[in-house]
Write an enzyme that holds these catalytic residues in place. Structure first.
Site, PDB file in Angstrom:
ATOM      1  N   GLU A 209      15.269  17.787  54.846  1.00 14.73           N
ATOM      2  CA  GLU A 209      16.390  16.999  54.339  1.00 14.73           C
ATOM      3  C   GLU A 209      16.214  15.505  54.570  1.00 14.73           C
ATOM      4  OE1 GLU A 209      19.868  18.926  55.924  1.00 14.73           O
ATOM      5  OE2 GLU A 209      19.645  20.607  54.530  1.00 14.73           O
ATOM      6  N   LYS A 343      28.959  24.609  48.820  1.00 22.79           N
ATOM      7  CA  LYS A 343      27.617  24.623  48.231  1.00 22.79           C
ATOM      8  C   LYS A 343      27.677  25.414  46.929  1.00 22.79           C
ATOM      9  CE  LYS A 343      25.048  24.358  52.615  1.00 22.79           C
ATOM     10  NZ  LYS A 343      24.279  25.132  53.614  1.00 22.79           N
TER      11      LYS A 343
END
Length: 434
Positions: A209, A343
């Site tokens: 990330e 999400k």
């Protein structure tokens, strides 16, 4: 002008070099929407299912040719001539065509890429930005706010090849007045941390990330290094910057032993002990948000953690709720956590995502829109956060274009709307932060 004329799907590559699905939706009048599905590393057991080929001769079994062909041969036929502006109808056609609880027949990766591409094509046909179209679908037309970012600066757990157990260490620039300023502050601290790691002879490689992924002795050492990096800037920890962590505790939990194991530190905790470990961290450092602080199935542990910490810290359910409104409703009824991580690919359609957001807001739960560890250049979550006024966004660090694409889209949206029409509330968006 908004009827679907054709859908084309293809296999593309995500940020980890794994295949994912991209869909291209064409409408009458030449309007086109293009979208792709992300993929997670630490996943909840009740997430909608990604369809993979399991052919070990291609991409180590991770190919998505099957999902692509299902779009091209089944979904495209089912949606032909349907009105792209009727998002709920489109999504429910795909849900019914799949016919399973977890979208295992067509694959959530196939369905989501089409769902988002339809929304983008419909927005184009209305000659409006995606965030504005999402606000209309959400029945909140013209209502926008800019999200406070959770900026990942140290990666651990399943997101990095190091010995740090907590998966994400994040900063939230609470003194910023705009998204653009919060991103600048995040960049400055990210670079200060990089310089500090170099000075200490530590690795400045990054994880999935975009945050740094050094080997450290403990989770506290990660927090101390972040603290030291902030001191090298003009910002003050606690005053300008608060901290957030994602424990991804399901990855630490041994179900047989009923223990949370920090392998990097060789320590084990019971459920209650792990809550008090996190409580001590939050007393020592200005941590305002803890995500997945218990195993996804340990609802008793989550309830205890909420009683201990929920009145003063944002407790976020990710694997716990998997963007599923029905699971969230059960959590709300039991008084578990106080916020939800959203999400898109956990549930698989834009419609169901909006339903989960609405359910959370009605219960006064905090909402954080999130990326996945395997991402693409698709920046839809930036528009989703603004179009639903969700308040916070978690989209990685200040490196890797699969992360910065979302930050850059937020900068564009803020510039387009201006602070009058899309206010930035900063600290006020963090649940239980006062």
């Amino acid at each position: 002008m908004s009827k679907i004329t054709k859908i084309i799907a293809r296999e593309i590559i995500d940020s980890r070099g794994n295949p994912t699905v991209e869909s291209e939706v064409h409408l009458e009048g030449g309007f086109v929407g293009l979208a792709s599905s992300p993929s997670g590393a630490s996943t909840g057991s009740l997430e909608a299912l990604e369809l993979r080929d399991e052919n070990k001769d291609r991409f180590m079994g991770k190919g998505v040719e099957k999902a692509v062909s299902l779009i091209n041969e089944k979904i495209s036929i089912a949606l032909k001539n349907k009105n792209a502006r009727n998002q709920s109808d489109i999504d429910h056609i795909m849900i019914d065509l799949d016919g399973t609880i977890n979208k295992s027949k067509l694959g959530a990766n196939a369905i989501l890429s089409v769902s988002l591409a339809v929304a983008k094509a419909a927005a184009a046909s209305k000659r409006m930005p995606l965030y504005a179209h999402i606000a209309e679908i959400n029945e909140t037309p013209g209502v926008f706010s800019m999200p406070l970012p959770m900026i990942n600066i140290i990666n651990g757990g399943k997101h990095a090849n190091n010995n740090i157990d907590i998966q994400e260490f994040m900063i939230q620039p609470i003194s910023a007045k705009t998204v653009k300023e919060s991103i600048r502050i995040g960049c400055e601290i990210f670079h200060a941390l990089g310089e500090l790691l170099k000075e200490k002879g530590m690795s400045t490689t990054v994880g999935d990330e975009g945050g740094y992924a050094p080997n450290l002795k403990s989770n506290e050492e990660a927090l101390n290094i972040i603290q030291d990096a902030i001191q090298k800037t003009k910002y003050k920890l606690g005053q300008d910057i608060r901290l957030a962590i994602d424990c991804a505790a399901s990855e630490l939990y041994n179900k047989n032993e009923k223990k949370y194991n920090l392998k990097g530190e060789n320590i084990s905790f019971s459920s209650k002990e792990f809550t008090h470990y996190l409580e001590k961290l939050s007393q020592k450092y200005p941590i305002v948000s803890i995500e997945d602080g218990q195993d996804e199935s340990d609802w008793e542990g989550f309830l205890y953690q909420t009683h201990v910490l929920g009145h003063k810290i944002q407790l976020v359910g990710d694997d716990l709720f998997v963007t599923n409104k029905n699971i969230l409703k059960k959590g709300i009824k039991k008084g578990i956590a106080n916020s939800i991580l959203i999400k898109l690919n956990q549930i698989g359609t834009l419609t169901e995502t909006l339903e989960a957001i609405k359910t959370a807001k009605q219960a006064n739960y905090g909402v954080i829109i999130s990326h996945r560890s395997g991402e693409t250049e698709d920046a839809s979550i930036a528009d989703l956060s603004v179009g639903t006024s969700s308040g916070q966004i978690k989209t990685g660090s200040m490196s890797r274009s699969d992360r910065t694409s979302k930050y850059n889209q937020l900068i564009r949206i803020e510039e387009n709307l201006g602070t009058k029409y899309a206010p930035f509330h900063g600290l006020r968006e963090i649940k239980s932060a006062f």
